[in-house]
Structures are given as C-alpha cells and as structure tokens.
Design a protein around this motif. Sequence first.
Motif, PDB file in Angstrom:
ATOM      1  N   VAL A 136       0.863  -1.187   0.000  1.00  0.00           N
ATOM      2  CA  VAL A 136       0.000   0.000   0.000  1.00  0.00           C
ATOM      3  C   VAL A 136       0.893   1.228   0.000  1.00  0.00           C
ATOM      4  O   VAL A 136       1.757   1.377   0.862  1.00  0.00           O
ATOM      5  N   LYS A 137       0.665   2.100  -0.999  1.00  0.00           N
ATOM      6  CA  LYS A 137       1.475   3.309  -1.095  1.00  0.00           C
ATOM      7  C   LYS A 137       0.581   4.520  -1.301  1.00  0.00           C
ATOM      8  O   LYS A 137      -0.467   4.430  -1.933  1.00  0.00           O
ATOM      9  N   ARG A 138       1.015   5.626  -0.791  1.00  0.00           N
ATOM     10  CA  ARG A 138       0.340   6.899  -1.033  1.00  0.00           C
ATOM     11  C   ARG A 138       1.058   7.574  -2.203  1.00  0.00           C
ATOM     12  O   ARG A 138       2.257   7.883  -2.113  1.00  0.00           O
ATOM     13  N   ASP A 139       0.365   7.749  -3.341  1.00  0.00           N
ATOM     14  CA  ASP A 139       0.990   8.383  -4.509  1.00  0.00           C
ATOM     15  C   ASP A 139       1.204   9.865  -4.259  1.00  0.00           C
ATOM     16  O   ASP A 139       0.309  10.563  -3.769  1.00  0.00           O
ATOM     17  N   ARG A 140       2.401  10.335  -4.640  1.00  0.00           N
ATOM     18  CA  ARG A 140       2.729  11.750  -4.504  1.00  0.00           C
ATOM     19  C   ARG A 140       2.863  12.377  -5.882  1.00  0.00           C
ATOM     20  O   ARG A 140       2.912  11.677  -6.901  1.00  0.00           O
ATOM     21  N   VAL A 141       2.949  13.698  -5.911  1.00  0.00           N
ATOM     22  CA  VAL A 141       3.092  14.416  -7.183  1.00  0.00           C
ATOM     23  C   VAL A 141       4.340  13.933  -7.921  1.00  0.00           C
ATOM     24  O   VAL A 141       4.325  13.709  -9.136  1.00  0.00           O
ATOM     25  N   GLU A 142       5.435  13.683  -7.184  1.00  0.00           N
ATOM     26  CA  GLU A 142       6.678  13.237  -7.816  1.00  0.00           C
ATOM     27  C   GLU A 142       6.503  11.878  -8.497  1.00  0.00           C
ATOM     28  O   GLU A 142       7.115  11.615  -9.533  1.00  0.00           O
ATOM     29  N   PHE A 258      -3.909   7.416 -10.100  1.00  0.00           N
ATOM     30  CA  PHE A 258      -3.057   7.661  -8.940  1.00  0.00           C
ATOM     31  C   PHE A 258      -3.931   8.161  -7.797  1.00  0.00           C
ATOM     32  O   PHE A 258      -4.887   8.903  -8.029  1.00  0.00           O
ATOM     33  N   SER A 259      -3.582   7.740  -6.566  1.00  0.00           N
ATOM     34  CA  SER A 259      -4.348   8.190  -5.401  1.00  0.00           C
ATOM     35  C   SER A 259      -3.390   8.615  -4.303  1.00  0.00           C
ATOM     36  O   SER A 259      -2.443   7.897  -3.982  1.00  0.00           O
ATOM     37  N   SER A 260      -3.644   9.780  -3.740  1.00  0.00           N
ATOM     38  CA  SER A 260      -2.811  10.225  -2.620  1.00  0.00           C
ATOM     39  C   SER A 260      -3.401   9.776  -1.289  1.00  0.00           C
ATOM     40  O   SER A 260      -2.898  10.127  -0.230  1.00  0.00           O
TER      41      SER A 260
END
Length: 760
Positions: A136-142, A258-260
Amino acid sequence: MSFVDRYDPKDYIIIKGARMHNLKGVDVAIPRKKFTVITGLSGSGKSSLAFDTLYADGQRRYVESLSSYARQFLGRMQKPDVDYIKGISPAIAIEQRVNTRNPRSTVGTSTEVYEYLKLLFARIGRTFSPVSGEEVKRDRVEDVIHFIKKQKEGLRFIIAAPFIVKEGRDIDVHLDILKQQGFSRLLVDGDILPLEELKGTLNVEQQELYLLIDRLVTGQNGVADARLADSVQTAFYEGNESCVIILYDDGKTTKKLFSSRYEADGIVFEEPSVNLFTFNNPYGACKRCEGYGSIIGIDEDLVIPDTSRSVYEEAIACWRGEKMSEWKDELVMSAHKFDFPIHTPYIDLTEEQRELLWKGNRFFKGIDRFFKHVESQTYKIQYRVMLSRYRGKTVCPDCKGTRLRKDAAWVKINGKSIRDLVLMPIDELSDFFKALKIDEHDQNIAKRIITEIDNRLGFLMDVGLGYLTLNRRSNTLSGGESQRINLATSLGSSLVGSMYILDEPTIGLHPRDTNRLLRVLKRLRDIGNTVIVVEHDETVMRNADHIIDIGPDAGVNGGNVIFSGTVNELTACEKSITAKYLNGKMRVPVNKNFRPWREFIEVIGARENNLKNINVKFPLGIITAVTGVSGSGKTTLVKNIFYTALKKIYGGYAEKTGKFEKISGDYNKIEDIEMIDQNPLGKSSRSNPATYIKVYDEIRMLYASQKLSRLRGYKPGFFSFNVEGGRCEVCQGEGVVRIEMQFMADIVLTCENCAGKRFK
C-alpha cells in the motif's frame, strides 16, 4: 588499629554495628567495584545485611540528595538499625520476586524491547493489502511526474481528475462553478467536450466523467516540471485525492489512476505510527480483548475434555443428555452430505474440520451457534449453570493473543509483522535482526533503533532467557526469571559507579546457564559497579572476588560474620558450615533406596510451545523431579498441560490447557491437584503465612472468647488487620504507607499511627 581505620572508604563500603533483625552488631567491609557473595544458612541474616541494611540506607541517602519535595518525607523514612555506613554507592536492588501483577505487562514492555520495535515498525514498516498482497502506497506528485517521464517521447497525454459533484449540489450549478474557476472541458466517455454544451445532459452514474486539467506531450520542449507539478497537484485537489493520466499511443488509450489516499483494493489503511502498535493505548489495542490478549469465552478444553473421543462417541460434553443430544444427532445424520468424519477422534481432525465443527454450515448448527442459543436462554437458571460450566479464559480469536488491532499485522518488515516477532522466542528474534536486510534509505532511518534492539536481546540471552517470547505476560514468570529480566534491563541502562544487590539469581537456572549469568555479573563489575549477591550456589561462590559468610546458624543463633575474604581462605575456615560443604567435609546425603512404583498418570501427545509430541508418565506415591536446561519445556509440560488438564478433570478452575492428545492412567485415584509456585502467598498484600494457612482465624477466635472481650462485645473481627474495626485505618492494615513520588519509584514508610503493627 580499629576496624574502621583498617579500610579506606574509597575502596570499601564499611558497615559498622548492623543490628537489623537478627544481626548482632555486625562490622563488615565490602570491597568496591568487586563481585561479592554473601552466603550462609537460610535465615542466618544474609538478606537483613544486604537489603534491609545496605540497600535501605543507600535508598535513604539517594532521596536525601533530591529536591525539598522529596526530602519532606525523609524524616519519616526509617533509618536502618546500624551505627553508620561509609563509602556507600547509589543502590539498585534486584529481588527474587515477580514485580507486577498487571496483566498488560509483558517481557517486551518490561525490558523496553517492545518500545523500540514499535518505533521501528512506525518508521520503516511497509503496509501490505490482505486482499491482493500488494504494498500500500500513497501516490505523490513526484510519483506521477516520474511515471510521465518514463514514457516514450511524443505521446499525447491528458492530466485529469474524477468528476465529483459535492453532495446536495446540482450538476449544472457545479459546471458553472468549474467554469468560474477557469476549467473549460470535461472528458465524457472518452470524448473531450466544452462545459457549456454539457448542461442538462450529464448522468454521473451511467457516464465515465473526468475533469480535464491539462493536455501535454511527453518529452515536449518547453514543458517545465513546474507546470506538470502544478497540474498534477490541481488534479489531486479537484479529484478528492485522485488523479488520472490518460495516454494516447497510435489510437490506443491507456489510463493510469493515482491516489494520494493510503488505500488499496478498496480499503483505506491506517498509516504506521507508534500508537498503531501500542496495545496499552485504545488506538492500537485489539477491540475485542482491549489489549489483554485473552477473553472470557467458551473454553475448548471444557467443551471437549477428552480429545481421543470422536463426535459419535460424545466427545462434545455439552451435547450429551437427552435434550442436548439433538444438536449432535443433527450433525451425525447430515455428515455424509459434506463428508465429515464423525468416527474420527477429535485430536485427529484437520484444522478445517475442527473449524467446521465449531462454525457449522447449512446442514448443521456448530458449537458456536449452540452456545449463542444457550446465551439467548439465560433467563432460565439451568442454561446459566450450563454456560458457566464451559466458560474460561481463552486466547482472543481476533489478535491471536498478541493484543494488537487486526490491521497492525498488515505492516511488515522483511515479510514479518510485529505480531510475528513478539511470538518468536528471543533467540530466534535475535537471529532475525542479525540477518535483517533493508535498503540504504531504511538503514539510515533505523540503524540506531536496530542497534538498541540487538543489545537488549543480547542481554536477555546472556542471562539465559532466550526461550521466552516478548508477548509472555510478566505475571506468569517465575521469581528467578523476573529477577534476570530486571538484570538484563539494568545491563541495558549501562549505569556505572552503582551498587547492584541481587537475591539468589541462580534460582530456576540449570547449571549450564549459571556460567552465562556469571559472565553478565562480571560485565556489570568490569564497567565499574559494585556487585553484591546473596547466594548459596557453589559455582557462584567459587567465582566471587570476595565472600562473606553469615551464621553460624539460623534465626537467633545466626547474625554474626563468620568469615570475610576470598573463597580459598573460606575453605580453610573451621567455624564455617559453608566451608565444610565447599571442602568436602560435609555432603548432602543421597538416598540409595528408591521407592518402587506401579501406578502413574500419563500425558500423551504433548506438543505445546517447543514440546515435540511427547508421551510422559508421572508416577504416583513417590517424588518425581522434572529437569532440563532453561527453556527446554519443563514448565510447559508440568504447569501448562499436566496441572491444568487434571485441575479441570477434578472440577477446578485453571488457565487454558496447552495442546496435548489425552491423559490416561490412574488419575481417578487422585482427588485433587495443587500448584505451589514462587508467586506471593494470597491475593492481598496483607496476606502472610498465618492468614494463608487459616491459623490466624483460630487466634482471633481465641482472643474473642476471653472474658474481657465478651464483656466489651469484641467479635473476632476486632482482632483482624483485614477489616474495619480491627485494622489501623491510616495504613488500612498494611503496616506501611506508600508515598507516590511522581517520576520516582514509590517510597514505603512504616505507619506512624500503628508503628507497623497493623492494628488500631
């Protein structure tokens, strides 16, 4: 030259005129920064010298050096009955007792290893979805920019956000607001359309709608990272933390979401934090057992007391009898429909078959459903009695006894969750951390934490506790184990210049482990501490730098220093009883004629903890010793299986029984079984041997029967320190008053009202 002048307080702790308890004005000098053993017969005065004189005065002087708040109690702190003590260091006593009855305290929390484990998982733990197993990851702008830059040059792509209308807002009004914000187009089922043309035509539920944020080309000159970042950030904001990249490649369209949010497979996860792994905190504790690891539930051992029986042979005790056998008959009559082996002993059923027996299916109601039915009928006395008969402490089914909420197990390091680690024996856990492989980024974060964990686990193994798990409750440890845990914790604190006083640390230790303990004590000495040990063990005495023998006998016939010097000098001392056993002049006689036995109780198939499916016969009518190195399984066999199983057979209450097949033999020739361990007598702190064996009841009745007592109407309770009317109300019959010192250890003072006598 006087006794005092012979010794320099820089090199010796000098005790002059000690008269505590049975000590007869003892003068003794204990060398500083050495390993000293105080020995002698039981009751000769060893503990009176070490704890009640030396440690008590060390603690009193320590408090004397503190603030005025602490010093206000000093006038009430009882000074040991001694002329004076010179050269004393700050004292740390590690006594032979289980320090806590708190069911939340574990080996991990008391040694502080668990504190570092929580920190480690909060810093570098990775969360994995229980559905797909993906991280599980939190997508960032980068992350989005990196994805775009990995694509080949010349690809057209769109940055978009899911079209979300706020609750209660009309779609057309929302389109007007978007236009005012500067947005001009939507993607409707793949087509790009102006906002003005869409009023009154959109159906959010049936159409695929995205708000167009920006249109670009990969590798396009002049497209700055700032524009990309700004557009992606806007998409995350407008799309409620979701962003969509749509790529066009030769007529083929690819969408990447993508999901933050910290989510995967439709589940929103908690981000790892220290509180998530804290079972003493409502946030991290298992919701079912509230962080205790066990619940009051239906005890499987009571429901199925004889696991060698099959369902058909009435293995399930609660389904016996004319009425309750209807539940068994339902299973027997329908077992052929799902191929359930009703003639197979319960012990031989697979895990799936056992679970089916408890959970049930569409053909029959399982044991769980049976007890829910019983609970629904508890307004009837017979059902309440039945329910109480099968209730007991059981391992919490949600957290498997690890006390933590379920999602804490989804955070892992090298494939292991914190639940897995606390259930490992400490020696295996140490091997896990020695072989731990993590990337450079995590290594930089966790290096210091892992070092602390390694050191503390090493100290626990050094004192012979490698067989324990971090999840083991502190109040289930023996006195010797508890003392060695305190010793390992003291090693972890790395104090120097202190005075450590230990009370028989070899109790419960196999001779193989005594040498490991000695290495720990010598390490404490070598870093600059004075180590004083009250001990009877020959190996410890022979390894001491200095030895003091108290005696010659016990009680009123003891209390004198018979010898003070090295162990070689002691063996030549004629007055010392200890010396006669060390030099071989006296021995413990060994019985040559052993009693024969025929009757026995046999435990078959014991496999709890590290026991490997063993069969053991316990003879009746003789003394039997169960021995082996520390951690070999002695307590598991005797206390967790043999005792608990028989106690339940004889109708008593006991903890959950360990895994075994059955008990056979002559157990019907025994009426009851008792466990005598090292835990304090009685549940009350006021309990003493006289009250515990009930002799004090007779003493109270004797006093109440006297003529003056009858004249004044005194009942037996008037002569009790346990009840109002007889006890001192200032100390509640304790004889001492406990002063809470905020951030320091509590101070125990003799009650001024009753002078420690407990009575009014």
